[in-house]
Design a protein around this motif. Sequence first.
Motif, short mmCIF file in Angstrom:
data_model
loop_
_atom_site.label_atom_id
_atom_site.label_comp_id
_atom_site.label_asym_id
_atom_site.label_seq_id
_atom_site.Cartn_x
_atom_site.Cartn_y
_atom_site.Cartn_z
N MET A 1 74.86 26.10 46.02
CA MET A 1 75.15 26.81 44.74
C MET A 1 74.84 25.37 43.68
N ILE A 2 74.00 25.47 42.66
CA ILE A 2 73.88 24.52 41.72
C ILE A 2 74.32 25.02 40.30
N ALA A 3 74.74 24.13 39.39
CA ALA A 3 75.42 24.32 38.02
C ALA A 3 74.29 24.27 37.26
N LEU A 4 73.91 25.32 36.30
CA LEU A 4 73.03 25.22 35.18
C LEU A 4 73.62 25.97 33.77
N ARG A 5 72.82 25.63 32.93
CA ARG A 5 73.24 25.86 31.48
C ARG A 5 72.21 27.00 31.05
N ARG A 6 72.82 28.09 30.51
CA ARG A 6 72.12 29.26 29.78
C ARG A 6 71.73 28.58 28.47
N LEU A 7 70.77 29.49 27.62
CA LEU A 7 70.29 28.88 26.51
C LEU A 7 71.30 28.75 25.43
N ASN A 8 72.46 29.82 25.53
CA ASN A 8 73.48 29.79 24.73
C ASN A 8 74.75 28.70 25.14
N ASN A 9 74.23 27.84 25.92
CA ASN A 9 75.24 26.66 26.10
C ASN A 9 76.31 26.89 27.25
N GLN A 10 76.18 28.14 27.73
CA GLN A 10 77.22 28.59 28.89
C GLN A 10 76.86 27.96 30.12
N GLU A 11 77.77 27.42 30.94
CA GLU A 11 77.51 26.82 32.26
C GLU A 11 77.75 27.96 33.27
N PHE A 12 76.81 28.13 34.16
CA PHE A 12 76.89 29.08 35.40
C PHE A 12 76.48 28.53 36.68
N ILE A 13 76.94 29.07 37.60
CA ILE A 13 76.56 28.75 39.06
C ILE A 13 75.76 29.76 39.64
N LEU A 14 74.41 29.17 40.17
CA LEU A 14 73.51 30.03 40.58
C LEU A 14 73.33 29.47 42.17
N ASN A 15 73.24 30.62 43.18
CA ASN A 15 73.08 30.51 44.45
C ASN A 15 71.45 30.06 44.57
N ALA A 16 71.32 28.69 45.01
CA ALA A 16 69.78 28.45 44.97
C ALA A 16 69.00 28.86 46.22
N ASP A 17 69.53 29.58 47.05
CA ASP A 17 68.83 30.36 47.96
C ASP A 17 68.09 31.47 47.26
N LEU A 18 68.48 32.02 46.02
CA LEU A 18 67.80 33.12 45.49
C LEU A 18 66.54 32.93 44.75
N ILE A 19 66.36 31.53 44.42
CA ILE A 19 65.13 31.20 43.49
C ILE A 19 63.87 31.49 44.33
N GLU A 20 63.05 32.25 43.57
CA GLU A 20 61.79 32.63 44.14
C GLU A 20 60.59 31.55 43.46
N THR A 21 60.62 31.50 42.12
CA THR A 21 59.76 30.95 41.24
C THR A 21 60.54 30.29 39.92
N VAL A 22 59.98 29.04 39.46
CA VAL A 22 60.62 28.46 38.35
C VAL A 22 59.15 28.02 37.48
N GLU A 23 59.24 28.46 36.26
CA GLU A 23 58.23 28.54 35.26
C GLU A 23 58.70 27.60 33.81
N ALA A 24 57.89 27.02 33.30
CA ALA A 24 58.31 26.53 31.93
C ALA A 24 57.48 27.30 31.06
N THR A 25 58.13 28.01 29.81
CA THR A 25 57.59 28.88 29.29
C THR A 25 57.84 28.86 27.69
N PRO A 26 58.09 27.84 26.90
CA PRO A 26 58.22 26.52 27.43
C PRO A 26 59.82 26.29 27.98
N ASP A 27 60.58 27.28 27.57
CA ASP A 27 61.81 27.12 28.03
C ASP A 27 62.09 27.29 29.84
N THR A 28 62.47 27.21 30.41
CA THR A 28 62.69 27.07 31.85
C THR A 28 63.07 28.55 32.19
N MET A 29 62.19 29.37 33.02
CA MET A 29 62.31 30.70 33.52
C MET A 29 62.55 30.59 35.16
#
Length: 80
Positions: A1-29
């Motif tokens: 689990m990793i702590a990340l921050r949404r664009l509205n500045n709200q922190e949340f925890i993500l199960n890193a095992d669920l990540i398939e791809t990461v892109e810069a669009t220019p925000d990180t998607m």
Amino acid sequence: MIALRRLNNQEFILNADLIETVEATPDTMITLTTGRKLMVQNSIEELVRKAIKYRQLCNQTIQIVKSDGSSKDSYEKNQD
């Protein structure tokens, strides 16, 4: 689990095992294995660093603390 921050500045925890791809669009998607997409403030480099640290922690050997205070790796317990 990793702590990340949404664009509205709200922190949340993500199960890193669920990540398939990461892109810069220019925000990180982040695209999850479920198909859901998340936009975060964190940079790709920070996200990758956190995911690697998470996986390293998952792969550490479990230490068993005995009643006398000594410890040993869990794999040694199975050899008793």
